[in-house]
Scaffold this motif. Structure first.
Motif, PDB file in Angstrom:
ATOM      1  N   GLY A  63     -23.599  27.108   7.042  1.00 57.38           N
ATOM      2  CA  GLY A  63     -24.387  26.186   6.225  1.00 57.38           C
ATOM      3  C   GLY A  63     -25.880  26.393   6.374  1.00 57.38           C
ATOM      4  O   GLY A  63     -26.678  25.618   5.850  1.00 57.38           O
ATOM      5  N   ASN A  64     -26.261  27.429   7.095  1.00 57.75           N
ATOM      6  CA  ASN A  64     -27.686  27.725   7.265  1.00 57.75           C
ATOM      7  C   ASN A  64     -28.268  28.272   5.963  1.00 57.75           C
ATOM      8  O   ASN A  64     -29.396  27.954   5.594  1.00 57.75           O
ATOM      9  CB  ASN A  64     -27.838  28.723   8.422  1.00 57.75           C
ATOM     10  CG  ASN A  64     -29.259  29.180   8.641  1.00 57.75           C
ATOM     11  OD1 ASN A  64     -29.520  30.374   8.720  1.00 57.75           O
ATOM     12  ND2 ASN A  64     -30.198  28.246   8.742  1.00 57.75           N
ATOM     13  N   LEU A  83     -17.725  22.858   2.865  1.00 59.77           N
ATOM     14  CA  LEU A  83     -19.065  22.952   3.447  1.00 59.77           C
ATOM     15  C   LEU A  83     -20.104  23.323   2.383  1.00 59.77           C
ATOM     16  O   LEU A  83     -21.258  22.899   2.458  1.00 59.77           O
ATOM     17  CB  LEU A  83     -19.064  23.998   4.571  1.00 59.77           C
ATOM     18  CG  LEU A  83     -20.373  24.175   5.333  1.00 59.77           C
ATOM     19  CD1 LEU A  83     -20.562  23.065   6.344  1.00 59.77           C
ATOM     20  CD2 LEU A  83     -20.420  25.518   6.045  1.00 59.77           C
ATOM     21  N   ALA A  86     -21.176  20.133   0.844  1.00 56.24           N
ATOM     22  CA  ALA A  86     -21.457  18.995   1.731  1.00 56.24           C
ATOM     23  C   ALA A  86     -22.949  18.705   1.782  1.00 56.24           C
ATOM     24  O   ALA A  86     -23.771  19.623   1.764  1.00 56.24           O
ATOM     25  CB  ALA A  86     -20.931  19.296   3.136  1.00 56.24           C
ATOM     26  N   ALA A  88     -26.482  17.094   3.665  1.00 62.20           N
ATOM     27  CA  ALA A  88     -27.066  17.420   4.975  1.00 62.20           C
ATOM     28  C   ALA A  88     -26.397  16.642   6.109  1.00 62.20           C
ATOM     29  O   ALA A  88     -26.131  17.193   7.175  1.00 62.20           O
ATOM     30  CB  ALA A  88     -28.574  17.142   4.960  1.00 62.20           C
ATOM     31  N   ARG A  89     -26.092  15.373   5.858  1.00 66.52           N
ATOM     32  CA  ARG A  89     -25.506  14.572   6.939  1.00 66.52           C
ATOM     33  C   ARG A  89     -24.079  15.014   7.235  1.00 66.52           C
ATOM     34  O   ARG A  89     -23.643  15.014   8.379  1.00 66.52           O
ATOM     35  CB  ARG A  89     -25.580  13.087   6.604  1.00 66.52           C
ATOM     36  CG  ARG A  89     -27.041  12.628   6.516  1.00 66.52           C
ATOM     37  CD  ARG A  89     -27.200  11.131   6.618  1.00 66.52           C
ATOM     38  NE  ARG A  89     -26.232  10.413   5.839  1.00 66.52           N
ATOM     39  CZ  ARG A  89     -25.430   9.466   6.341  1.00 66.52           C
ATOM     40  NH1 ARG A  89     -25.502   9.137   7.606  1.00 66.52           N
ATOM     41  NH2 ARG A  89     -24.580   8.846   5.572  1.00 66.52           N
ATOM     42  N   VAL A  91     -22.957  18.109   6.825  1.00 65.14           N
ATOM     43  CA  VAL A  91     -23.056  19.397   7.532  1.00 65.14           C
ATOM     44  C   VAL A  91     -23.345  19.161   9.014  1.00 65.14           C
ATOM     45  O   VAL A  91     -22.759  19.807   9.890  1.00 65.14           O
ATOM     46  CB  VAL A  91     -24.144  20.303   6.912  1.00 65.14           C
ATOM     47  CG1 VAL A  91     -24.323  21.574   7.749  1.00 65.14           C
ATOM     48  CG2 VAL A  91     -23.794  20.671   5.475  1.00 65.14           C
ATOM     49  N   ARG A  92     -24.208  18.196   9.297  1.00 67.66           N
ATOM     50  CA  ARG A  92     -24.498  17.888  10.711  1.00 67.66           C
ATOM     51  C   ARG A  92     -23.244  17.425  11.439  1.00 67.66           C
ATOM     52  O   ARG A  92     -22.999  17.810  12.584  1.00 67.66           O
ATOM     53  CB  ARG A  92     -25.578  16.809  10.808  1.00 67.66           C
ATOM     54  CG  ARG A  92     -26.993  17.366  10.698  1.00 67.66           C
ATOM     55  CD  ARG A  92     -27.997  16.233  10.794  1.00 67.66           C
ATOM     56  NE  ARG A  92     -27.882  15.534  12.055  1.00 67.66           N
ATOM     57  CZ  ARG A  92     -28.101  14.219  12.208  1.00 67.66           C
ATOM     58  NH1 ARG A  92     -28.431  13.487  11.180  1.00 67.66           N
ATOM     59  NH2 ARG A  92     -27.994  13.668  13.389  1.00 67.66           N
ATOM     60  N   ARG A  95     -20.998  20.375  12.072  1.00 67.94           N
ATOM     61  CA  ARG A  95     -21.519  21.206  13.167  1.00 67.94           C
ATOM     62  C   ARG A  95     -21.340  20.527  14.523  1.00 67.94           C
ATOM     63  O   ARG A  95     -21.202  21.193  15.535  1.00 67.94           O
ATOM     64  CB  ARG A  95     -23.005  21.485  12.947  1.00 67.94           C
ATOM     65  CG  ARG A  95     -23.281  22.464  11.829  1.00 67.94           C
ATOM     66  CD  ARG A  95     -24.770  22.631  11.682  1.00 67.94           C
ATOM     67  NE  ARG A  95     -25.127  23.593  10.653  1.00 67.94           N
ATOM     68  CZ  ARG A  95     -26.392  23.899  10.359  1.00 67.94           C
ATOM     69  NH1 ARG A  95     -27.383  23.302  11.013  1.00 67.94           N
ATOM     70  NH2 ARG A  95     -26.650  24.778   9.420  1.00 67.94           N
TER      71      ARG A  95
END
Lengths: 236, 257
Positions: A63-64, A83, A86, A88-89, A91-92, A95
């Motif tokens: 997701g980078n 992903l 998805a 930002a939240r 993806v966090r 991860r």
């Protein structure tokens, strides 16, 4: 885990191109139509010529880099999530719980001691602090980083030492999916053996691993199969 | 999924012919660190002032959820309620510590005053709490009775942070908190902010033009230009795979460190 769980991570038609606005909007296609599925306990090594997009694929899988097209499906806390779509939240959260990444180089944070760097992802998923520190300490010692270094920030460490900090941080939480970008690049033979042992143990525990291994000896020992990443035709 | 602490939509504000804010929307959730980046004049400080109720927009709403779960419109709550909010559940760290500290009150007094504003009355307890916070921000507790105008810029900024965080706010606004400081002092301060934010589980909205600081601190990034949010998302993705022309320029202009 349920029966018929054939994959931990799977891409469907994954594509990625870069548009360089500062170079007159030049569009550089790097990946197209990538279909890759990895089962629990399986290790897949990316192969293909340098510049073909192996690192780009790894960054998309974490997701980078944002996926340009297609899906990246993951099993996250009992649900299938994409992903690539998805926010930002999400993806966090993925991860934190599901997806780990060991990059080639440690991004050094000023003033944070080695032990804290390794324990941080464990604490973030709710491991009690003392248990997280103990696990971090054990893993650092296994990677032959002596206790006297644990209290120091790794900024002044050698490349090999920093990579071992990075590896400890990536392996400590036991993510269901782990991405490894050149995990043994600057390690000596003894530490390479330790890393091979960590990969084998993670596979036995059911981790799906995708890696870039330039060290063919390491690759042949840990990888169950190769996945070839081919350069895109220039005039796409 | 938790409900957002702060939710803004349709924010617009013009200064004469210049659009300082042009249809900006944003939300921030508990424990989330969001950085607003962009060059001078992009509208990022104006956005922070509007979101925190210090400035009124011409259009749009900012809604804030209190600890009991009730939602309030920030610009309709009235001055007294706003002051109460800024004293307790919110904090604001100014670029210039002189704007956030009382320069003629001792270091301990600066911290104790915030505690007293939320009801602390026991002198010994307040002094003990002030001492603990001085240590936490690496100021020698011996200087508890010292005046902030005798402190270095870095110490003043750390004192402002202690004064702001002592009441355990849930949401902290920071306007270029490392702006006026030497580079070596900036690194220490950034690391301190990073540690405190993680330990206390704070939500932070930070305005900065320092891309490296944003990468270190923020979970999520908003890129502003000419009053508009041109790009937003996960910090490392926005910085490593920028989509908008302006973000690409911003990232390309930063020296690698």
């Amino acid at each position: 885990m349920t029966m018929g769980m054939s994959w931990s991570i799977r891409t469907e038609g994954l594509g990625k191109a870069f548009t360089l606005h500062l170079q007159g909007g030049t569009r550089i296609p790097v990946l197209g139509g990538v279909d890759l599925g990895v089962a629990p306990g399986e290790c897949v090594a990316l192969s293909g010529p340098s510049g073909a997009g192996k690192s780009t694929l790894m960054r998309c899988l974490y997701g980078n880099y944002g996926a340009g097209e297609g899906r990246i499906l993951l099993r996250h806390q009992g649900e299938i999530l994409d992903l690539a779509a998805a926010d930002a939240r999400a993806v966090r959260a993925i991860r934190r719980e599901t997806l780990g990444y060991v990059s080639q180089f440690l991004r050094v944070i000023p003033r944070v001691p080695t032990l804290e760097i390794v324990a941080e992802p464990l604490i973030a998923r709710g491991t009690p602090r003392e248990a997280a520190l103990a696990a971090a300490r054990a893993l650092l010692l296994r990677l032959n980083l002596p206790a006297r270094l644990h209290g120091l920030p790794p900024a002044t460490f050698s490349g090999g030492e920093q990579q071992r900090v990075n590896l400890a941080r990536g392996f400590a939480p036991g993510y269901p999916v782990l991405l490894l970008d050149e995990p043994t690049a600057s390690l000596d033979a003894a530490n390479r053996e330790v890393v091979i042992g960590l990969i084998e143990a993670a596979k036995l525990a059911g981790t799906a691993i995708i890696g870039i291994f330039h060290d063919t000896e390491v690759r042949d020992r840990v990888a169950d199969r190769l996945f070839e990443v081919l350069p895109m035709p220039a005039a796409a | 999924m938790s409900a957002p602490l702060l939710q803004a939509s349709g924010l617009s504000l013009r200064f004469g012919a210049i659009a300082a804010l042009d249809d900006v929307a944003l939300e921030i959730h508990p424990g989330e660190v969001v950085a607003i980046v962009g060059e001078s004049g992009s509208g990022k400080t104006t956005l922070l002032r509007v979101l925190s109720g210090l400035m009124r927009p011409e259009a749009g709403t900012v809604r804030y959820r209190d600890p009991a779960g009730a939602v309030h419109s920030v610009h309709d709550m009235g001055e007294a309620a706003m002051r109460r909010l800024h004293r307790s559940d919110w904090g604001f760290v100014h670029q210039n510590p002189r704007d956030g500290l009382r320069m003629r009150v001792s270091a301990g007094g600066n911290i104790g005053e915030r505690l007293m504003a939320v009801g602390a009355r026991h002198y010994g307890g307040i002094r003990a709490e002030a001492t603990a916070w001085l240590q936490r921000v690496e100021i020698d507790p011996e200087r508890i009775d010292g005046m902030p105008d005798k402190f270095s810029g870095g110490m003043q900024q750390r004192l402002q942070i202690a004064r702001t965080l002592v009441t355990h706010p849930r949401l902290v606004f920071m306007d270029e908190p490392t702006g006026g400081l030497d580079v070596s002092v900036q690194a220490k301060l950034l690391d301190m902010i990073r540690g405190l934010v993680a330990d206390l589980g704070l939500a932070v909205l930070i305005v900065t033009h320092d891309i490296a600081a944003a990468r270190l601190l923020a979970h999520r990034l908003l890129v502003m230009r000419h009053g508009r949010v041109v790009e937003q998302g996960l910090t490392d993705r926005v910085l490593d795979d920028p989509q908008h022309e302006y973000t690409q320029l911003l990232v390309a202009s930063v020296l690698a460190a």
